[in-house]
Design a protein around this motif. Structure first.
Motif, PDB file in Angstrom:
ATOM      1  N   TRP A 195      -5.206 -21.446  -7.416  1.00  0.00           N
ATOM      2  CA  TRP A 195      -3.915 -21.350  -6.736  1.00  0.00           C
ATOM      3  C   TRP A 195      -2.947 -22.451  -7.158  1.00  0.00           C
ATOM      4  CZ3 TRP A 195      -4.303 -16.712  -5.541  1.00  0.00           C
ATOM      5  CH2 TRP A 195      -5.490 -16.182  -5.053  1.00  0.00           C
ATOM      6  N   ALA A 196      -3.461 -23.452  -7.858  1.00  0.00           N
ATOM      7  CA  ALA A 196      -2.588 -24.503  -8.388  1.00  0.00           C
ATOM      8  C   ALA A 196      -2.092 -24.159  -9.789  1.00  0.00           C
ATOM      9  CB  ALA A 196      -3.339 -25.835  -8.416  1.00  0.00           C
ATOM     10  N   HIS A 197      -2.463 -22.974 -10.280  1.00  0.00           N
ATOM     11  CA  HIS A 197      -2.109 -22.570 -11.646  1.00  0.00           C
ATOM     12  C   HIS A 197      -1.176 -21.362 -11.636  1.00  0.00           C
ATOM     13  CE1 HIS A 197      -4.930 -25.038 -14.116  1.00  0.00           C
ATOM     14  NE2 HIS A 197      -5.599 -25.096 -12.971  1.00  0.00           N
ATOM     15  N   ASP A 198      -0.548 -21.133 -12.781  1.00  0.00           N
ATOM     16  CA  ASP A 198       0.200 -19.895 -12.978  1.00  0.00           C
ATOM     17  C   ASP A 198      -0.798 -18.767 -13.196  1.00  0.00           C
ATOM     18  OD1 ASP A 198       2.607 -21.178 -12.772  1.00  0.00           O
ATOM     19  OD2 ASP A 198       2.891 -21.393 -14.938  1.00  0.00           O
ATOM     20  N   LEU A 199      -0.658 -17.703 -12.436  1.00  0.00           N
ATOM     21  CA  LEU A 199      -1.521 -16.539 -12.585  1.00  0.00           C
ATOM     22  C   LEU A 199      -0.700 -15.380 -13.159  1.00  0.00           C
ATOM     23  CD1 LEU A 199      -3.517 -16.615  -9.202  1.00  0.00           C
ATOM     24  CD2 LEU A 199      -4.129 -17.650 -11.398  1.00  0.00           C
TER      25      LEU A 199
ATOM     26  N   SER B 127       3.806  -3.248 -10.354  1.00  0.00           N
ATOM     27  CA  SER B 127       3.675  -2.223  -9.318  1.00  0.00           C
ATOM     28  C   SER B 127       2.228  -1.794  -9.130  1.00  0.00           C
ATOM     29  CB  SER B 127       4.535  -1.001  -9.669  1.00  0.00           C
ATOM     30  OG  SER B 127       4.159  -0.471 -10.927  1.00  0.00           O
ATOM     31  N   ASN B 128       1.400  -1.946 -10.152  1.00  0.00           N
ATOM     32  CA  ASN B 128      -0.023  -1.634 -10.046  1.00  0.00           C
ATOM     33  C   ASN B 128      -0.705  -2.716  -9.207  1.00  0.00           C
ATOM     34  OD1 ASN B 128      -2.806  -1.318 -10.480  1.00  0.00           O
ATOM     35  ND2 ASN B 128      -2.512  -0.566 -12.557  1.00  0.00           N
ATOM     36  N   ASP B 129      -1.374  -2.305  -8.120  1.00  0.00           N
ATOM     37  CA  ASP B 129      -1.965  -3.293  -7.217  1.00  0.00           C
ATOM     38  C   ASP B 129      -3.469  -3.460  -7.410  1.00  0.00           C
ATOM     39  OD1 ASP B 129      -2.867  -0.912  -6.213  1.00  0.00           O
ATOM     40  OD2 ASP B 129      -2.180  -1.234  -4.151  1.00  0.00           O
ATOM     41  N   LEU B 130      -4.005  -3.021  -8.568  1.00  0.00           N
ATOM     42  CA  LEU B 130      -5.443  -3.089  -8.794  1.00  0.00           C
ATOM     43  C   LEU B 130      -5.970  -4.519  -8.734  1.00  0.00           C
ATOM     44  CD1 LEU B 130      -8.123  -1.769  -9.555  1.00  0.00           C
ATOM     45  CD2 LEU B 130      -7.466  -1.954 -11.965  1.00  0.00           C
ATOM     46  N   ILE B 131      -5.344  -5.446  -9.457  1.00  0.00           N
ATOM     47  CA  ILE B 131      -5.799  -6.841  -9.447  1.00  0.00           C
ATOM     48  C   ILE B 131      -5.675  -7.418  -8.047  1.00  0.00           C
ATOM     49  CG2 ILE B 131      -5.308  -9.175 -10.286  1.00  0.00           C
ATOM     50  CD1 ILE B 131      -4.543  -8.023 -12.950  1.00  0.00           C
ATOM     51  N   LEU B 132      -4.558  -7.139  -7.400  1.00  0.00           N
ATOM     52  CA  LEU B 132      -4.319  -7.670  -6.054  1.00  0.00           C
ATOM     53  C   LEU B 132      -5.382  -7.176  -5.080  1.00  0.00           C
ATOM     54  CD1 LEU B 132      -2.422  -9.344  -4.291  1.00  0.00           C
ATOM     55  CD2 LEU B 132      -1.066  -7.280  -3.914  1.00  0.00           C
ATOM     56  N   GLN B 133      -5.686  -5.887  -5.101  1.00  0.00           N
ATOM     57  CA  GLN B 133      -6.683  -5.335  -4.198  1.00  0.00           C
ATOM     58  C   GLN B 133      -8.062  -5.909  -4.477  1.00  0.00           C
ATOM     59  OE1 GLN B 133      -6.718  -1.069  -4.166  1.00  0.00           O
ATOM     60  NE2 GLN B 133      -4.815  -0.889  -3.020  1.00  0.00           N
ATOM     61  N   THR B 134      -8.390  -6.080  -5.754  1.00  0.00           N
ATOM     62  CA  THR B 134      -9.689  -6.646  -6.125  1.00  0.00           C
ATOM     63  C   THR B 134      -9.823  -8.078  -5.625  1.00  0.00           C
ATOM     64  OG1 THR B 134      -9.784  -5.243  -8.101  1.00  0.00           O
ATOM     65  CG2 THR B 134     -11.237  -7.154  -8.035  1.00  0.00           C
ATOM     66  N   MET B 135      -8.773  -8.869  -5.800  1.00  0.00           N
ATOM     67  CA  MET B 135      -8.817 -10.260  -5.343  1.00  0.00           C
ATOM     68  C   MET B 135      -8.936 -10.325  -3.822  1.00  0.00           C
ATOM     69  SD  MET B 135      -5.926 -11.905  -7.917  1.00  0.00           S
ATOM     70  CE  MET B 135      -6.189 -13.621  -7.461  1.00  0.00           C
ATOM     71  N   GLN B 136      -8.199  -9.476  -3.142  1.00  0.00           N
ATOM     72  CA  GLN B 136      -8.268  -9.473  -1.680  1.00  0.00           C
ATOM     73  C   GLN B 136      -9.629  -9.017  -1.194  1.00  0.00           C
ATOM     74  OE1 GLN B 136      -4.915  -6.995  -0.689  1.00  0.00           O
ATOM     75  NE2 GLN B 136      -3.440  -8.681  -0.783  1.00  0.00           N
ATOM     76  N   ALA B 137     -10.240  -8.040  -1.886  1.00  0.00           N
ATOM     77  CA  ALA B 137     -11.570  -7.569  -1.508  1.00  0.00           C
ATOM     78  C   ALA B 137     -12.616  -8.662  -1.697  1.00  0.00           C
ATOM     79  CB  ALA B 137     -11.940  -6.340  -2.331  1.00  0.00           C
ATOM     80  N   MET B 138     -12.338  -9.583  -2.620  1.00  0.00           N
ATOM     81  CA  MET B 138     -13.251 -10.712  -2.846  1.00  0.00           C
ATOM     82  C   MET B 138     -12.991 -11.855  -1.871  1.00  0.00           C
ATOM     83  SD  MET B 138     -13.072 -10.611  -7.031  1.00  0.00           S
ATOM     84  CE  MET B 138     -13.962 -12.152  -7.242  1.00  0.00           C
ATOM     85  N   GLY B 139     -12.008 -11.665  -0.965  1.00  0.00           N
ATOM     86  CA  GLY B 139     -11.721 -12.686   0.031  1.00  0.00           C
ATOM     87  C   GLY B 139     -10.712 -13.721  -0.418  1.00  0.00           C
TER      88      GLY B 139
ATOM     89  N   ALA C  69      -4.667 -13.596  -1.926  1.00  0.00           N
ATOM     90  CA  ALA C  69      -3.666 -13.269  -2.948  1.00  0.00           C
ATOM     91  C   ALA C  69      -2.590 -12.351  -2.385  1.00  0.00           C
ATOM     92  CB  ALA C  69      -4.341 -12.610  -4.145  1.00  0.00           C
ATOM     93  N   THR C  70      -1.376 -12.573  -2.815  1.00  0.00           N
ATOM     94  CA  THR C  70      -0.254 -11.673  -2.548  1.00  0.00           C
ATOM     95  C   THR C  70       0.449 -11.431  -3.876  1.00  0.00           C
ATOM     96  OG1 THR C  70       1.404 -13.392  -2.153  1.00  0.00           O
ATOM     97  CG2 THR C  70       0.038 -12.716  -0.268  1.00  0.00           C
ATOM     98  N   ARG C  71       1.393 -10.525  -3.886  1.00  0.00           N
ATOM     99  CA  ARG C  71       2.128 -10.236  -5.125  1.00  0.00           C
ATOM    100  C   ARG C  71       2.818 -11.492  -5.650  1.00  0.00           C
ATOM    101  NH1 ARG C  71       7.160  -8.339  -6.846  1.00  0.00           N
ATOM    102  NH2 ARG C  71       7.064  -6.829  -8.557  1.00  0.00           N
ATOM    103  N   ARG C  72       3.270 -12.338  -4.739  1.00  0.00           N
ATOM    104  CA  ARG C  72       3.961 -13.571  -5.147  1.00  0.00           C
ATOM    105  C   ARG C  72       3.010 -14.613  -5.718  1.00  0.00           C
ATOM    106  NH1 ARG C  72       9.036 -14.303  -3.074  1.00  0.00           N
ATOM    107  NH2 ARG C  72       9.083 -15.943  -4.648  1.00  0.00           N
ATOM    108  N   SER C  73       1.698 -14.334  -5.649  1.00  0.00           N
ATOM    109  CA  SER C  73       0.735 -15.275  -6.238  1.00  0.00           C
ATOM    110  C   SER C  73       0.797 -15.273  -7.754  1.00  0.00           C
ATOM    111  CB  SER C  73      -0.692 -14.927  -5.792  1.00  0.00           C
ATOM    112  OG  SER C  73      -0.828 -14.982  -4.391  1.00  0.00           O
TER     113      SER C  73
END
Length: 320
Positions: A190-194, A199-211, A214-218
């Motif tokens: 979270w201290a780095h540029d990601l 519009s594809n939320d696959l990465i976002l959903q995967t990160m959230q499922a892992m706990g 993450a948000t789109r602004r991450s």
């Protein structure tokens, strides 16, 4: 004597292409015909039906009331013609010929070239066409003979086989890591540029499922085109995710081992049931499956089969 317009497939095909694209030029490009030919087809169809099918507007052509009424019948004729084409093509017993393959832009650029080169070496009589697209091509309309999917297809009248899982990892360009402290834990990310999708939320959903919180602004940089996405990571824009088989072979990037388990990406082969047993398609299917299995090098267990309308080939069955 002229053909009845509803039995002249070329006129109906041109009509549908113009209706779907909204212009003669776009329809001509889609059908690989000249614009004057498309114009003549529309004129002939209008004359045979004694109906005005299109109205001109500033952005092209728009269906008239009569044209709109014709659409359901035209689509039904299209469906029947494609079914006839599938039936005829499926009867071919010749190993020579063309096999059209569709895959995601990323897979087409980074995974399939070596596999297709090997297929050509083994079967020089088979010509290959590769269609890179992130849209789902309609196999019933012969947009492709075989589709390489990163999800399980559920379309009716298709045969599908889960062939492998592609492991995923966390990567960053060495140039980026040399400018920043290397993350040692997932929290350090979270201290780095990601780099993420837009519009594809696959990465976002995967990160959230892992706990992960993450948000789109991450994501400091967002891009849905996966091939461009990977180039952003390679250029040093930030930390991102990629298939380990592709990224691990790149000397300019480094994998970050943060003791996290990212779900692997499943790979499925799909073909229309009427075409699957055609010798050349059957042969290319088998070689594709073998090549993808080698590319996967997956240690992940195969995904459990869920309910679907598509018959499934046992992924552990011996190759034919």
């Amino acid at each position: 004597m002229t053909n009845s317009p509803l039995t002249d497939w070329s006129l109906i095909q041109s009509f549908l292409a113009v209706a779907e694209t909204g212009s003669l030029s776009a329809a001509a490009q889609q059908l690989h015909r000249s614009q004057p030919t498309l114009g003549r087809h529309i004129q002939n169809l209008e004359a045979d039906l004694n109906q005005h099918l299109f109205d001109r507007h500033p952005r092209g052509l728009k269906l008239s009331e009569a044209g709109t009424a014709l659409m359901p019948m035209a689509r039904e004729m299209q469906h029947q013609m494609y079914q006839l084409s599938l039936l005829a093509a499926g009867q071919s017993q010749d190993l020579a010929g063309t096999v059209r393959i569709t895959a995601s832009i990323f897979a087409a650029q980074y995974i399939l070239p070596d596999i297709l080169a090997d297929i050509r070496r083994q079967e020089p009589k088979i010509e290959l066409e590769l269609v890179p697209t992130d849209a789902s091509e309609n196999l019933a309309f012969r947009a492709a003979d075989i589709a390489v999917r990163m999800y399980r297809p559920t379309q009716m009248d298709v045969i599908t086989q889960h062939v492998t899982d592609l492991p995923l990892g966390i990567f960053a360009a060495k140039s980026y890591l040399n400018r920043h402290d290397r993350p040692a834990t997932p929290e350090d990310l979270w201290a780095h540029d990601l780099v993420g999708y837009d519009s594809n939320d696959l990465i976002l959903q995967t990160m959230q499922a892992m706990g992960w919180p993450a948000t789109r602004r991450s994501f400091a940089i967002r891009c849905d085109n996966q091939a461009a996405y990977w180039q952003l990571v390679r250029a040093g824009c930030g930390i991102g995710f990629c298939q380990t088989g592709v990224a691990g072979a790149d000397p300019d990037v480094e994998e970050l081992h943060l003791d996290v388990e990212i779900p692997a990406l499943p790979v499925w082969l799909t073909a229309h049931s009427a075409m699957r047993e055609t010798p050349r398609i059957k042969r290319v299917w088998s070689l594709l499956a073998n090549g993808l299995k080698k590319a996967g090098k997956s240690t992940s267990p195969p995904l459990k089969a869920g309910p679907t309308t598509a018959p499934v080939i046992d992924p552990d069955a011996p190759e034919e």
